[in-house]
Every structure is written in structure tokens, then in C-alpha cells.
Write an enzyme that holds these catalytic residues in place. Structure first.
Site, mmCIF file in Angstrom:
data_model
loop_
_atom_site.group_PDB
_atom_site.id
_atom_site.type_symbol
_atom_site.label_atom_id
_atom_site.label_comp_id
_atom_site.label_asym_id
_atom_site.label_seq_id
_atom_site.Cartn_x
_atom_site.Cartn_y
_atom_site.Cartn_z
ATOM 1 N N SER A 124 0.898 -1.014 -0.149
ATOM 2 C CA SER A 124 0.019 0.002 -0.067
ATOM 3 C C SER A 124 1.064 1.189 0.041
ATOM 4 O O SER A 124 2.054 1.331 0.633
ATOM 5 C CB SER A 124 -0.890 -0.037 1.321
ATOM 6 O OG SER A 124 -1.569 1.147 1.374
ATOM 7 N N TYR A 148 -2.057 -0.937 10.835
ATOM 8 C CA TYR A 148 -2.312 -1.607 9.621
ATOM 9 C C TYR A 148 -0.908 -1.381 8.579
ATOM 10 O O TYR A 148 -0.544 -2.534 8.002
ATOM 11 C CB TYR A 148 -3.500 -0.932 9.018
ATOM 12 C CG TYR A 148 -3.610 -1.333 7.352
ATOM 13 C CD1 TYR A 148 -3.888 -2.372 6.892
ATOM 14 C CD2 TYR A 148 -3.110 -0.385 6.500
ATOM 15 C CE1 TYR A 148 -4.064 -2.740 5.398
ATOM 16 C CE2 TYR A 148 -3.208 -0.583 5.130
ATOM 17 C CZ TYR A 148 -3.893 -1.805 4.766
ATOM 18 O OH TYR A 148 -3.689 -1.988 3.212
ATOM 19 N N LYS A 152 1.968 -3.931 6.792
ATOM 20 C CA LYS A 152 2.339 -3.807 5.120
ATOM 21 C C LYS A 152 3.868 -3.994 5.123
ATOM 22 O O LYS A 152 4.648 -4.421 4.428
ATOM 23 C CB LYS A 152 1.611 -2.762 4.505
ATOM 24 C CG LYS A 152 0.237 -3.126 4.315
ATOM 25 C CD LYS A 152 0.200 -4.000 3.375
ATOM 26 C CE LYS A 152 -1.678 -4.458 3.383
ATOM 27 N NZ LYS A 152 -1.877 -5.642 2.762
HETATM 28 P P1 NAD Z 1 -11.071 -6.786 1.007
HETATM 29 O O1 NAD Z 1 -11.114 -6.757 2.587
HETATM 30 O O2 NAD Z 1 -12.147 -6.595 0.275
HETATM 31 O O3 NAD Z 1 -10.317 -7.994 0.823
HETATM 32 C C1 NAD Z 1 -9.539 -8.918 1.716
HETATM 33 C C2 NAD Z 1 -10.113 -10.315 1.754
HETATM 34 O O4 NAD Z 1 -9.402 -11.080 2.599
HETATM 35 C C3 NAD Z 1 -11.494 -10.463 2.024
HETATM 36 O O5 NAD Z 1 -12.317 -11.040 1.236
HETATM 37 C C4 NAD Z 1 -11.411 -11.083 3.789
HETATM 38 O O6 NAD Z 1 -12.372 -11.861 3.919
HETATM 39 C C5 NAD Z 1 -10.032 -11.857 3.265
HETATM 40 N N1 NAD Z 1 -9.305 -12.399 4.400
HETATM 41 C C6 NAD Z 1 -8.802 -11.373 5.396
HETATM 42 N N2 NAD Z 1 -8.149 -12.231 6.279
HETATM 43 C C7 NAD Z 1 -8.221 -13.466 6.198
HETATM 44 C C8 NAD Z 1 -7.596 -14.670 6.564
HETATM 45 N N3 NAD Z 1 -6.657 -14.789 7.728
HETATM 46 N N4 NAD Z 1 -7.756 -15.559 5.822
HETATM 47 C C9 NAD Z 1 -8.444 -15.761 4.729
HETATM 48 N N5 NAD Z 1 -8.904 -14.720 4.142
HETATM 49 C C10 NAD Z 1 -8.889 -13.489 4.734
HETATM 50 O O7 NAD Z 1 -9.831 -5.712 0.820
HETATM 51 P P2 NAD Z 1 -9.297 -5.226 -0.534
HETATM 52 O O8 NAD Z 1 -9.658 -3.631 -0.442
HETATM 53 O O9 NAD Z 1 -9.715 -5.904 -1.674
HETATM 54 O O10 NAD Z 1 -7.884 -5.407 -0.237
HETATM 55 C C11 NAD Z 1 -7.161 -6.207 -0.696
HETATM 56 C C12 NAD Z 1 -5.794 -6.093 0.081
HETATM 57 O O11 NAD Z 1 -5.272 -4.972 -0.888
HETATM 58 C C13 NAD Z 1 -5.488 -6.133 1.239
HETATM 59 O O12 NAD Z 1 -4.299 -6.677 1.711
HETATM 60 C C14 NAD Z 1 -5.312 -4.739 1.584
HETATM 61 O O13 NAD Z 1 -4.584 -4.383 2.631
HETATM 62 C C15 NAD Z 1 -4.606 -4.246 0.433
HETATM 63 N N6 NAD Z 1 -4.878 -2.649 -0.026
HETATM 64 C C16 NAD Z 1 -6.128 -2.317 -0.130
HETATM 65 C C17 NAD Z 1 -6.313 -1.144 -0.368
HETATM 66 C C18 NAD Z 1 -7.866 -0.152 -0.461
HETATM 67 O O14 NAD Z 1 -7.841 0.757 -0.265
HETATM 68 N N7 NAD Z 1 -8.684 -1.188 -0.573
HETATM 69 C C19 NAD Z 1 -5.136 -0.243 -0.592
HETATM 70 C C20 NAD Z 1 -3.820 -0.621 -0.509
HETATM 71 C C21 NAD Z 1 -3.631 -1.908 -0.214
HETATM 72 C C1 WQD Z 2 -9.231 9.832 1.131
HETATM 73 C C2 WQD Z 2 -9.390 11.299 1.394
HETATM 74 C C3 WQD Z 2 -9.588 12.038 3.719
HETATM 75 C C4 WQD Z 2 -13.612 9.899 4.163
HETATM 76 C C5 WQD Z 2 -6.697 4.679 2.991
HETATM 77 C C6 WQD Z 2 -5.880 4.130 4.056
HETATM 78 C C7 WQD Z 2 -4.615 3.680 2.994
HETATM 79 C C8 WQD Z 2 -5.098 2.597 1.799
HETATM 80 C C9 WQD Z 2 -6.245 3.450 0.963
HETATM 81 C C10 WQD Z 2 -5.030 0.387 2.187
HETATM 82 C C11 WQD Z 2 -8.438 11.918 2.842
HETATM 83 C C12 WQD Z 2 -10.970 12.312 3.065
HETATM 84 C C13 WQD Z 2 -12.458 10.396 3.714
HETATM 85 C C14 WQD Z 2 -14.584 10.731 4.465
HETATM 86 C C15 WQD Z 2 -13.227 12.496 3.921
HETATM 87 N N1 WQD Z 2 -5.664 1.481 2.249
HETATM 88 N N2 WQD Z 2 -12.289 11.785 3.480
HETATM 89 N N3 WQD Z 2 -14.195 12.097 4.444
HETATM 90 O O1 WQD Z 2 -7.099 7.657 3.962
HETATM 91 O O2 WQD Z 2 -6.171 8.094 1.617
HETATM 92 O O3 WQD Z 2 -6.094 5.779 2.462
HETATM 93 O O4 WQD Z 2 -7.175 3.862 1.938
HETATM 94 O O5 WQD Z 2 -3.813 0.247 2.264
HETATM 95 O O6 WQD Z 2 -3.707 2.758 3.669
HETATM 96 O O7 WQD Z 2 -5.168 4.821 4.767
HETATM 97 O O8 WQD Z 2 -8.331 6.954 2.021
HETATM 98 O O9 WQD Z 2 -10.579 7.048 1.287
HETATM 99 O O10 WQD Z 2 -10.180 7.273 3.522
HETATM 100 O O11 WQD Z 2 -9.595 9.539 2.200
HETATM 101 O O12 WQD Z 2 -13.014 13.947 3.670
HETATM 102 O O13 WQD Z 2 -15.722 10.267 5.046
HETATM 103 O O14 WQD Z 2 -10.705 11.655 1.817
HETATM 104 O O15 WQD Z 2 -9.367 12.778 4.716
HETATM 105 O O16 WQD Z 2 -8.307 13.285 2.093
HETATM 106 P P1 WQD Z 2 -7.019 7.248 2.482
HETATM 107 P P2 WQD Z 2 -9.845 7.530 2.320
#
Ligand code: NAD
Ligand code: WQD
Length: 338
Positions: A124, A148, A152
Site C-alpha cells: 500500500s 495496519y 504492510k
Molecule cells: P477486502 O477486505 O475486500 O479483501 C480482503 C479479503 O481477505 C477479504 O475477502 C477477507 O475476507 C479476506 N481475509 C482477511 N483475512 C483473511 C484470512 N486470515 N484468511 C483468509 N482470508 C482472509 O480488501 P481489498 O480492498 O480487496 O484489499 C485487498 C488487499 O489490498 C489487502 O491486503 C489490503 O490491505 C490491500 N490494499 C487495499 C487498499 C484499499 O484501499 N482497498 C489499498 C492498498 C492496499
Molecule cells: C481519502 C481522502 C480523507 C472519508 C486509506 C488508507 C490507505 C489505503 C487506502 C489500504 C482523505 C478524505 C475520507 C470521509 C473525507 N488503504 N475523507 N471524508 O486515507 O487516503 O487511504 O485507504 O492500504 O492505507 O489509509 O483514503 O478514502 O479514507 O480518504 O473527507 O468520510 O478523503 O481525509 O483526504 P486514505 P480515504
């Protein structure tokens, strides 16, 4: 080629399964459904007209993971499974460390036992902390500001150490910026349990009338309109980034690291405006205090992925808002029936 997708029922995983099936990979999904629903995978099958194998299994249960490797000759793993709510990770850090770190260790041990040494890991942009300049390049200093993010960073380091000890491993660390949007069919999308933490799911629940208004977390940042700026990337572009990573992985590159972002930043107010245009709905909002831990602005330098993976995001803000809205409008309760 057979790909094991951990967390494949989740938001990014389900979109990636579609693109894997479209490219004729065999797909095996492992997911404990702790933050997802099997319905997403049923829809993946109906969208693609192809089959995938699903195991409701937990990475914390090594026997369940082993059973999958006994049943299938896996060529590579795309490892999405993990908990991802930043705020929750501050409140219950042990759960995050246990699930994300121990779950990954179990997976890596089983992969090692079965001599499967190709892995794509969902990292991330959070690993860059508060960057000192923009756009963010892969060689910027790393830091974590919450548990979190620390999971990562720790997993990235664990994977680097594994490679140092055994050069047969091939590891892609993909650092996602802010994934949004949904499949253009409107059949799969992001389905957060409870009140969404992230901006775009929140906006779309306001648009559909589930929530009354968006809280804009601060309008006094050093950005053009004072609200936070992020690199929002369409989830289908992100999924395609994984498809482009696999051939790279099969060239035995060792450890490779890529930003998956668009290279452009949009503010909170621009996202609200974009969504109003896509949905033809007024989105009420109220400016509130800054959210603790937020940074002002963040966007990627995506050039490395373009040069080495031949991948770049090509969907626009309009695509992101339109596809999110189509999913939300067609599925106001997500995958739940009511
Ligand atoms: P998500 O929660 O929709 O998907 C994650 C999946 O993993 C879920 O289906 C959950 O049931 C499963 N899971 C969690 N723990 C588990 C375990 N112990 N065993 C088996 N399954 C398990 O999330 P997402 O948004 O699809 O994110 C996928 C990956 O990408 C995650 O690792 C997340 O940290 C990373 N990521 C997400 C974002 C974002 O903003 N969505 C941003 C950067 C990184
Ligand atoms: C985006 C912008 C908020 C909600 C998060 C995780 C990051 C990654 C992606 C997993 C910011 C603003 C938000 C609201 C708002 N996940 N905001 N009102 O914080 O950039 O990233 O998700 O790896 O680790 O931190 O994403 O969508 O929460 O926020 O004003 O109700 O929207 O302040 O500027 P963020 P976000």
C-alpha cells in the site's frame, strides 16, 4: 498456469479474478469471508462464464492452507488476504498483527514446503508515510503511522529477507494508491460492512440515500482547495496491473517493487463533484475537523510500472465515479439481499 488468489472474494481480489479468468489462467480462491461474501465469486463466474475453485479457508489455519496446495499444483500466489481498516487497526492492533502477519507467515511456510516461490503481495502507499515530496517514487523512504501500515511494511521486509536467504523466490510488492470504482457490469464492487471508512464508498452511500451527508475531513490543508488530495485508481486498472505483473514474475526477477497509481491527484471536493456528475444527484457535505493521521496529499510516480510491466492506468475520474455509481445503484445493500 494456476494462480492461488488469497482474499479473492474481496474487493480487489474479485476484480482480479475476472481479469485472470479473461486471460485464461486457472484460478483457485482462498478466503475466510471475514470481510466479503461468496456472492462476489458467483458473480465473477457469471460475468466471465468461467469456473474457479473456491475454498472457504483461513490463512490462520495452516492445515486448511496445506490442503489446498495438496489438491492443486499452484504456479504463483496473489496475496490479497488481510484486514485493512486503518482506524480499527489502531484500536485492536493485536488482531491486525495476528491476522496479517501470522496469516502471511503460514502462507509462506506452506508455499516453501510445496516449492511454490512466486508471490505478488498487496502492499500500500501507506508504507510511504507522509512523503516529503510528490510524486512518490518506489525508492522513497518508508515509514508506518498505524498498525495496519506496519503490517504492510513488516510483510515487505519479511519477503525481502526470504529472498535474501533463497534466491529461488520471486516476489512482487505492489503498492496500491487509492482503489475505487467497480466492474463496468455493475455486478461486483466494494461492499464495506457497516459505515464506510473510505471516501468513495461513503460518497456513494450518500448518493443512494443510505447516509445523509459526507463529512469532509478538513479544508485547511496546503492543497489547491484545502481538502485532501489522493491518487484514486480504478479497481479494474489495478486488477490489470496484477495481470501485467505475472509475466514479469515468471522471468525470475527476484524482488520487484511497483507503485500502482495513476500519477494524478484529486481533492475530496473534486471527488464529490465528479460523483454528482456521474450520479446526477446532489451530494450534501459538511466540512469537519481533520481526521487524525491523514496527510495533505499523496500521488504516485507510476513510470516504473509503465516501463517494466508495460502497464498504466487509463480509466478516468468519470469512469471511476460512473462505475461506482452503477454498482451502488444496482446493489444498494451490496451483496446482501436486503
Ligand atoms: P477486502 O477486505 O475486500 O479483501 C480482503 C479479503 O481477505 C477479504 O475477502 C477477507 O475476507 C479476506 N481475509 C482477511 N483475512 C483473511 C484470512 N486470515 N484468511 C483468509 N482470508 C482472509 O480488501 P481489498 O480492498 O480487496 O484489499 C485487498 C488487499 O489490498 C489487502 O491486503 C489490503 O490491505 C490491500 N490494499 C487495499 C487498499 C484499499 O484501499 N482497498 C489499498 C492498498 C492496499
Ligand atoms: C481519502 C481522502 C480523507 C472519508 C486509506 C488508507 C490507505 C489505503 C487506502 C489500504 C482523505 C478524505 C475520507 C470521509 C473525507 N488503504 N475523507 N471524508 O486515507 O487516503 O487511504 O485507504 O492500504 O492505507 O489509509 O483514503 O478514502 O479514507 O480518504 O473527507 O468520510 O478523503 O481525509 O483526504 P486514505 P480515504
Amino acid at each position: 498456469m494456476k494462480i492461488l488468489v488469497t482474499g479473492g472474494a474481496g474487493y480487489i481480489g474479485s476484480h482480479t479474478c475476472i481479469e485472470l479468468l479473461n486471460e485464461n489462467y486457472d484460478v483457485v480462491v482462498l478466503d475466510n469471508l471475514s470481510n466479503s461474501s461468496e456472492e462476489s465469486l458467483k458473480r465473477v463466474k457469471s460475468i466471465t462464464g468461467k469456473h474457479l475453485e473456491f475454498y472457504k479457508a483461513d490463512l490462520l489455519d495452516k492445515e486448511q492452507v496445506t490442503a489446498i496446495f495438496l489438491n492443486h499444483k499452484i504456479d504463483a500466489v496473489i496475496h490479497f488476504a488481510g484486514l485493512k481498516a486503518v482506524g480499527e487497526s489502531v484500536t485492536i492492533p493485536l488482531k491486525y498483527f495476528h491476522n496479517n502477519i501470522t496469516g502471511t507467515l503460514n502462507l509462506l511456510e506452506v508455499m516453501n514446503d510445496f516449492n511454490v516461490k512466486n508471490i505478488v503481495f498487496s502492499s500500500s502507499a501507506t508504507v510511504y508515510g507522509d512523503p516529503s515530496s510528490l510524486p512518490i517514487k518506489e525508492n522513497f523512504p518508508l515509514s508506518a503511522t498505524n498498525p495496519y501500515g506496519r503490517t504492510k511494511l513488516m510483510i515487505e521486509e519479511i519477503l525481502q529477507d526470504i529472498y535474501r536467504s533463497d534466491k529461488n523466490w520471486n516476489i512482487a510488492l505492489l503498492r496500491y494508491f487509492n482503489p475505487v470504482g467497480a466492474h463496468e457490469s455493475g455486478k461486483i464492487g466494494e461492499d464495506p460492512f457497516g459505515i464506510p471508512n473510505n471516501l468513495v464508498p461513503y460518497i456513494s452511500q450518500v448518493a443512494v440515500g443510505v447516509l445523509p451527508r459526507v463529512s469532509v475531513y478538513g479544508d485547511d490543508y496546503d492543497t489547491p482547495d484545502g481538502t485532501g488530495v489522493r491518487d484514486y485508481i480504478h479497481v479494474v486498472d489495478l486488477a490489470l496491473g496484477h495481470i501485467k505483473t505475472l509475466p514479469k514474475l515468471f522471468t525470475s526477477p527476484g524482488v520487484v517493487i511497483y507503485n500502482l497509481g495513476t500519477g494524478f491527484g484529486y481533492s475530496v471536493l473534486e471527488m464529490i463533484k465528479g460523483f454528482e456528475a456521474a450520479s446526477d444527484k446532489k451530494i450534501p457535505y459538511k466540512v469537519c475537523e481533520r481526521r487524525p493521521g491523514d496527510i495533505a496529499a499523496c500521488w504516485a510516480d507510476p513510470v516504473k510500472a509503465k516501463e517494466e510491466l508495460f502497464w498504466e492506468a487509463d480509466k478516468t475520474l468519470i469512469d471511476m465515479c460512473r462505475d461506482t455509481w452503477k454498482w451502488q445503484k444496482n446493489n444498494p445493500n451490496g451483496y446482501r439481499e436486503s
